[in-house]
Design a protein around this motif. Structure first.
Motif, PDB file in Angstrom:
ATOM      1  N   TYR A  73      -5.929   1.416   3.458  1.00  0.00           N
ATOM      2  CA  TYR A  73      -5.250   0.492   2.548  1.00  0.00           C
ATOM      3  C   TYR A  73      -4.369  -0.476   3.329  1.00  0.00           C
ATOM      4  O   TYR A  73      -4.374  -1.692   3.095  1.00  0.00           O
ATOM      5  CB  TYR A  73      -4.415   1.312   1.564  1.00  0.00           C
ATOM      6  N   ALA A  74      -3.617   0.047   4.293  1.00  0.00           N
ATOM      7  CA  ALA A  74      -2.752  -0.813   5.105  1.00  0.00           C
ATOM      8  C   ALA A  74      -3.583  -1.792   5.926  1.00  0.00           C
ATOM      9  O   ALA A  74      -3.202  -2.958   6.103  1.00  0.00           O
ATOM     10  CB  ALA A  74      -1.890   0.055   6.030  1.00  0.00           C
ATOM     11  N   ARG A  75      -4.725  -1.368   6.407  1.00  0.00           N
ATOM     12  CA  ARG A  75      -5.544  -2.231   7.258  1.00  0.00           C
ATOM     13  C   ARG A  75      -6.098  -3.428   6.500  1.00  0.00           C
ATOM     14  O   ARG A  75      -6.211  -4.516   7.066  1.00  0.00           O
ATOM     15  CB  ARG A  75      -6.688  -1.426   7.885  1.00  0.00           C
TER      16      ARG A  75
ATOM     17  N   TYR B  73      -0.749   0.561  12.688  1.00  0.00           N
ATOM     18  CA  TYR B  73      -0.728   0.239  11.259  1.00  0.00           C
ATOM     19  C   TYR B  73       0.426   0.975  10.595  1.00  0.00           C
ATOM     20  O   TYR B  73       0.754   2.108  10.956  1.00  0.00           O
ATOM     21  CB  TYR B  73      -2.056   0.600  10.590  1.00  0.00           C
ATOM     22  N   ALA B  74       1.033   0.308   9.609  1.00  0.00           N
ATOM     23  CA  ALA B  74       2.223   0.841   8.946  1.00  0.00           C
ATOM     24  C   ALA B  74       1.816   1.798   7.836  1.00  0.00           C
ATOM     25  O   ALA B  74       1.237   1.376   6.821  1.00  0.00           O
ATOM     26  CB  ALA B  74       3.055  -0.310   8.372  1.00  0.00           C
ATOM     27  N   VAL B  75       2.091   3.071   8.018  1.00  0.00           N
ATOM     28  CA  VAL B  75       1.816   4.092   7.009  1.00  0.00           C
ATOM     29  C   VAL B  75       3.050   4.979   6.888  1.00  0.00           C
ATOM     30  O   VAL B  75       3.575   5.464   7.893  1.00  0.00           O
ATOM     31  CB  VAL B  75       0.588   4.941   7.374  1.00  0.00           C
ATOM     32  N   LEU B  76       3.498   5.175   5.660  1.00  0.00           N
ATOM     33  CA  LEU B  76       4.641   6.049   5.386  1.00  0.00           C
ATOM     34  C   LEU B  76       4.138   7.356   4.791  1.00  0.00           C
ATOM     35  O   LEU B  76       3.475   7.360   3.751  1.00  0.00           O
ATOM     36  CB  LEU B  76       5.604   5.381   4.408  1.00  0.00           C
TER      37      LEU B  76
ATOM     38  N   ALA C 202      -9.458   1.559   1.120  1.00  0.00           N
ATOM     39  CA  ALA C 202      -9.899   0.174   1.291  1.00  0.00           C
ATOM     40  C   ALA C 202     -10.290  -0.445  -0.038  1.00  0.00           C
ATOM     41  O   ALA C 202     -10.018  -1.621  -0.303  1.00  0.00           O
ATOM     42  CB  ALA C 202     -11.075   0.121   2.265  1.00  0.00           C
ATOM     43  N   TRP C 203     -10.909   0.334  -0.901  1.00  0.00           N
ATOM     44  CA  TRP C 203     -11.327  -0.168  -2.223  1.00  0.00           C
ATOM     45  C   TRP C 203     -10.120  -0.511  -3.090  1.00  0.00           C
ATOM     46  O   TRP C 203     -10.110  -1.546  -3.758  1.00  0.00           O
ATOM     47  CB  TRP C 203     -12.210   0.873  -2.902  1.00  0.00           C
ATOM     48  N   TYR C 204      -9.101   0.330  -3.078  1.00  0.00           N
ATOM     49  CA  TYR C 204      -7.890   0.005  -3.839  1.00  0.00           C
ATOM     50  C   TYR C 204      -7.197  -1.224  -3.260  1.00  0.00           C
ATOM     51  O   TYR C 204      -6.616  -2.025  -3.986  1.00  0.00           O
ATOM     52  CB  TYR C 204      -6.925   1.191  -3.844  1.00  0.00           C
ATOM     53  N   GLY C 205      -7.261  -1.378  -1.944  1.00  0.00           N
ATOM     54  CA  GLY C 205      -6.609  -2.517  -1.323  1.00  0.00           C
ATOM     55  C   GLY C 205      -7.359  -3.820  -1.486  1.00  0.00           C
ATOM     56  O   GLY C 205      -6.757  -4.897  -1.537  1.00  0.00           O
ATOM     57  N   ARG C 206      -8.696  -3.742  -1.558  1.00  0.00           N
ATOM     58  CA  ARG C 206      -9.513  -4.948  -1.681  1.00  0.00           C
ATOM     59  C   ARG C 206     -10.627  -4.674  -2.701  1.00  0.00           C
ATOM     60  O   ARG C 206     -11.806  -4.593  -2.370  1.00  0.00           O
ATOM     61  CB  ARG C 206     -10.092  -5.323  -0.318  1.00  0.00           C
TER      62      ARG C 206
END
Length: 563
Positions: free
Chosen positions: A63-65, A96-99, A438-442
């Motif tokens: 998602y971050a990517r 990559y920024a992941v919390l 990735a699907w949720y992000g794009r």
């Protein structure tokens, strides 16, 4: 209205204030207050319940990517916290920024041997860029701000927050619930290059006879693709990439050499690396894979290095010029300098070199890709995907069988983050869950995930999550009934003395169908393209299980099996 919230409410409000839109995670008893706050508050955040905490972190990573926003995952104490580790170290090492938020046993019970107690702060310390376990509820707002500031500035990375059970009930003053809007995306607060650094780098490049630019993931992370394309075109300089650097330049660009190194590189691209008298690393750590364990650049080659992280400059090669800066700012400065010097002319013949490299590489590739042999050659799968996938597709791959073939031979038609693989630590089981992130992000792009059947076994339980989300994702499994990378390594390094690398052949299509995924199994090469087109056209999750040539028998584009 009360001016106080409890700690769990404050955590949700702080995530909301930082622009978080999705959280991937798995429920646990120490997370009860957090889940209750996610339920009762109006916050605009979608929580995606996963079947494994590791999968949640991989989803947040992908998602971050694709979004350029921090990915967020959560899980419970004890074993749940340990399962989140693999994704956090992958995100940190890949920049990559992941919390990762892990609820914890109560502070009041520390040292009393409560169930699931583990020293989360010590456990996460070496794997993250920033890390804390919060011990007071009124610390929550500033700790969340610190986590986001660390994740998205300088070289992005992962952060961890431990959230004990009891402080989730304690009061927090709502006046402290604020955030810096600049921290909602990364890289935030980009650093400009030091005075004179870019000028020195440019002079070094112009003085070379046969320079080569080698891009890592930092170019795409910084959004420097357009500036790179301008530079490559105006100087006619060849541009190669690491696997993580794919997308720095559209791979159909006249100056795009392709992937170099031991994984996904070919003899032709490697020759370009060896022939360069000056190598310009851009957002690339010059690690073992890109350089085939530092075989090239060869001793004596000049090095110019651009990176946002000063630690990587000079780590592996004596560096003539180092530019510590955000890549977009640094490349914009190079182009500005060239704009001011219209008399500057350089023609390094990059497009002509690339034409010859592609001719040799793809002549050999097509001979294999057009084969009607069964089991199906991996080259045929890649060639078929090149014909059937839309230009803006997002493709993910596990680091096994599919990765070197895709990186070597699939030509990404657009710059940007369209290919994702977990190259930092290479854990199997990444692509299947990461595809959902990735699907949720794009969501408007077609998402396709490639993996071997060994990788499929790591995370196939998340197919239930995929179906529950009704995600339009197509999974492609390269089935060869072995951990093929290791089997090929045993052939190359141990005289084909194979030991404990084969497993029973499974019907991945039948397994996926049991979860509700529309699935096909393909053994006949003549059926491959029609099945892939049907799978891609279907509205919903699909899986194509392809019985492929064993990796140890194939002509894989791998220079060194050991990374």
């Amino acid at each position: 209205m009360s001016n106080t919230l409890n700690g769990a409410d404050a955590m949700v409000r702080m995530l909301e204030a930082h622009g978080v839109r999705h959280i991937f995670g798995l429920c646990g008893d120490t997370s009860l207050p957090l889940y209750d706050s996610l339920l009762k508050l109006d916050h605009g955040i979608t929580h995606i319940l996963t079947r494994d905490e590791r999968s949640a972190t991989y989803m947040a990573d992908a998602y971050a990517r694709v979004t350029g926003r921090p990915g967020v995952c959560e899980g419970p104490s004890g074993g749940g916290a340990t399962y989140i580790l693999p994704g956090l170290i992958e995100a940190s090492e890949s920049s990559y920024a992941v919390l990762g938020i892990t609820s914890d046993v109560s502070v009041a019970s520390y040292g009393k041997y409560p169930l699931t107690e583990v020293d989360q702060q010590a456990m996460m310390r070496p794997l993250t860029k920033w890390n804390t376990v919060i011990r007071r509820a009124d610390h929550i707002p500033r700790m969340v701000r610190a986590a986001f500031r660390a994740m998205v500035t300088s070289r992005p990375g992962a952060a961890h927050i431990g959230l004990p059970y009891d402080i989730q009930y304690d009061p927090v003053d709502s006046a402290d619930l604020w955030a810096d809007p600049a921290l909602q995306t990364f890289p935030a607060y980009p650093a400009a290059p030091a005075p004179g650094a870019v000028e020195a780098a440019l002079e070094a490049i112009l003085s070379a006879k046969s320079p080569l630019i080698v891009c890592g993931g930092g170019v795409v992370i910084a959004g420097a693709m357009e500036e790179l394309a301008r530079l490559a075109t105006r100087l006619d300089i060849p541009v190669a990439t690491s696997i993580s650097g794919q997308g720095s330049l559209a791979e159909t660009h006249p100056n795009a050499v392709g992937v170099v190194g031991s994984n996904g590189g070919t003899d032709e691209t490697w020759a370009a690396m060896e022939a360069a008298d000056l190598v310009v690393f851009m957002g690339c750590r010059a690690g073992s894979t890109t350089t085939a364990r530092w075989e090239a650049p060869r001793p004596g080659a000049r090095i110019v290095h651009f990176d946002s992280d000063p630690m990587v400059i000079g780590a592996n090669y004596p560096t003539e010029v180092g530019v510590v800066a955000d890549l977009q700012l640094a490349l914009a400065e190079i182009n500005r300098l060239l704009d001011q010097r219209p008399e500057t002319r350089a023609d390094f013949g990059g497009a002509a070199q690339v034409t010859e490299i592609r001719r040799c590489k793809f002549d050999r590739f097509r001979a294999l890709a057009e084969s009607d042999d069964a089991p199906i050659r991996p080259e045929r799968v890649i060639a078929t995907l090149q014909r059937v996938l839309p230009e803006d597709a997002v493709i993910l791959s596990d680091p096994g069988t599919s990765c070197p073939y895709f990186s070597a031979y699939y030509q990404l038609p657009q710059a940007g983050r369209h290919f994702i693989t977990n190259r930092a630590h290479g854990a199997l089981g990444y692509a299947l869950p990461a595809a959902l992130g990735a699907w949720y992000g794009r969501p408007d792009a077609k998402v396709v995930a490639l993996m071997g059947d060994g990788s499929f076994g790591f995370s196939c339980g998340e197919l239930e999550t995929i179906c529950r989300a009704r995600a339009d994702i197509t999974y492609i499994v390269f089935s060869n009934a072995s951990f093929g990378w290791i089997k090929a390594s045993q052939k190359a390094d141990k005289g084909a003395r194979y030991y404990n690398v084969d497993f029973s052949r499974s019907d991945q299509a039948a397994i996926a169908a049991a979860f509700g995924v529309k699935s096909w199994r393909v053994e006949d090469p003549a059926r491959l393209e029609s099945v892939l087109r049907e799978a891609l056209a279907h509205d919903g999750p699909t899986l194509v299980d392809i019985v492929t040539q064993p990796l140890e028998e194939a002509a894989a584009p791998v220079r060194r099996w050991m990374g």
